[in-house]
Write an enzyme that holds these catalytic residues in place. Structure first.
Site, PDB file in Angstrom:
ATOM      1  N   TYR A  94       0.829  -1.203   0.000  1.00 40.91           N
ATOM      2  CA  TYR A  94       0.000   0.000   0.000  1.00 40.91           C
ATOM      3  C   TYR A  94       0.862   1.251   0.000  1.00 40.91           C
ATOM      4  CZ  TYR A  94       0.868   0.744   5.040  1.00 40.91           C
ATOM      5  OH  TYR A  94       1.456   0.984   6.262  1.00 40.91           O
ATOM      6  N   CYS A  95       0.252   2.350  -0.493  1.00 40.69           N
ATOM      7  CA  CYS A  95       0.859   3.680  -0.381  1.00 40.69           C
ATOM      8  C   CYS A  95      -0.174   4.594   0.263  1.00 40.69           C
ATOM      9  CB  CYS A  95       1.353   4.186  -1.732  1.00 40.69           C
ATOM     10  SG  CYS A  95       0.067   4.410  -2.989  1.00 40.69           S
ATOM     11  N   TRP A  96      -0.169   5.866  -0.088  1.00 43.11           N
ATOM     12  CA  TRP A  96      -1.080   6.809   0.568  1.00 43.11           C
ATOM     13  C   TRP A  96      -2.537   6.571   0.181  1.00 43.11           C
ATOM     14  CZ3 TRP A  96      -1.043   9.768   4.630  1.00 43.11           C
ATOM     15  CH2 TRP A  96      -1.977  10.803   4.763  1.00 43.11           C
TER      16      TRP A  96
END
Length: 350
Positions: A94-96
């Site tokens: 995941y990222c932001w």
């Protein structure tokens, strides 16, 4: 094939071999999904430089520059942190917001042949779930408070009853603060978001059908605020109240805070932060006790003239049923173990 999910329940997360956060180190430090490994595709300096280039120069050049940095960083992770992973490795990435940064990582991982899963919505999906649980909906858990004055042994008893199979929620451990004037712990406190992440993770792993023993606290632990859903449940919960003589509580406080009181400068600074109503003369007397190494006498003074009056004021402001009153007459381990047994009995009686 790249899989996608929004399921962040403990069972779902535990089913992955690793949860990989590809955001920058500063984003990760502020808060992250519990147990996540930080493998940034752009570090803080790189992210800032690409962002500046995007705004001030050329969007195309910024994207090209960013892509080159991302490619090099992913290659470094493949050779480094991921270098020993075999073909069965199952990561969640995941990222932001589940956009370009995580997209780049999962694309490469998919091409490698790993059964990779992308978290749709990224960290924001996790944060929305935390806020929904701690701000927007009542807690389903059956809380019971472990109440009592300073030095009565609440923290030690939480551990002792947990060893007996009781579900507990240690707020001070999660907030990295002992909740008193001298409660700071090495390394400081987590951010408010990280504190809430820890709370949500801990609560989501407890059985709502069984009692959960939690230490009675004020609405703040150090600088961290107990979220409203948890605070409302605590305010309505019954209590098991501890009683212990002042001399025993003073001795326990000195023992439990030995590391802090050994730092004479930190102790003196903490004493200067006492509320104004204590009075300068009394504070000066307590500072003199600290400077003279009379720590148990200082602890007694603080309990009698500061902590106990505050505890009584809080008691007058709240009204809750009591499951039991448990006395602890000494510092002996046997006294603590006996008190833990009585607490378990009170919880079993319901």
């Amino acid at each position: 094939m790249i899989r996608r999910t929004v399921d962040l329940s403990p069972g779902a997360r535990d089913g992955f071999d690793a949860v990989i956060d590809v955001r920058s180190p500063s984003e990760f430090a502020l808060d992250h999904i519990p147990g996540a490994l930080n493998l940034p595709v752009l570090d803080d300096a790189q992210r800032a430089a690409v962002g500046t280039e995007y705004v001030q120069r050329s969007k195309f050049l910024a994207r090209r520059h960013g892509a080159a940095l991302v490619a090099r960083n992913i290659a470094a992770h493949l050779d480094g942190a991921l270098g020993e992973r075999d073909g069965s490795f199952r990561p969640l990435v995941y990222c932001w917001r589940g956009g370009q940064r995580s997209g780049a990582m999962v694309t490469v991982m998919d091409q490698v042949g790993w059964p990779v899963t992308l978290l749709e919505g990224g960290y924001q999906t996790w944060r929305r779930q935390v806020k929904a649980a701690l701000y927007d909906t009542p807690l389903p858990h059956l809380l019971v408070l472990l109440d009592g004055p300073t030095g009565a042994g609440k923290t030690a008893l939480l551990g002792a009853v947990a060893e007996r199979g009781v579900q507990t929620l240690d707020l001070e451990a999660l907030a990295a603060h002992r909740g008193s004037l001298f409660g700071a712990m090495p390394g400081g406190q987590p951010s408010q978001k990280a504190f809430e992440t820890r709370l949500h993770d801990a609560l989501s792993r407890l059985d709502p059908a069984r009692p959960v023993l939690v230490e009675a606290e004020s609405s703040k632990i150090g600088a961290r605020v107990i979220p409203p859903s948890l605070w409302a449940s605590m305010a309505a919960a019954p209590a098991i109240r501890l009683e212990s003589p002042v001399a025993v509580r003073a001795a326990r406080t000195v023992r439990d805070y030995a590391g802090f009181v050994a730092d004479s400068s930190a102790l003196d600074t903490a004493l200067t932060r006492l509320p104004r109503h204590i009075g300068k003369q009394m504070v000066d007397e307590w500072r003199a006790l600290a400077a003279g190494g009379e720590i148990e006498a200082l602890a007694t003074e603080l309990i009698v003239h500061h902590y106990d009056p505050a505890y009584r004021r809080q008691g007058q402001a709240r009204s809750r049923p009591e499951r039991a009153v448990v006395g602890i007459g000494s510092l002996d381990d046997a006294a603590l173990e006996a008190a833990a047994d009585r607490i378990v009995e009170a919880l079993d009686r319901g």
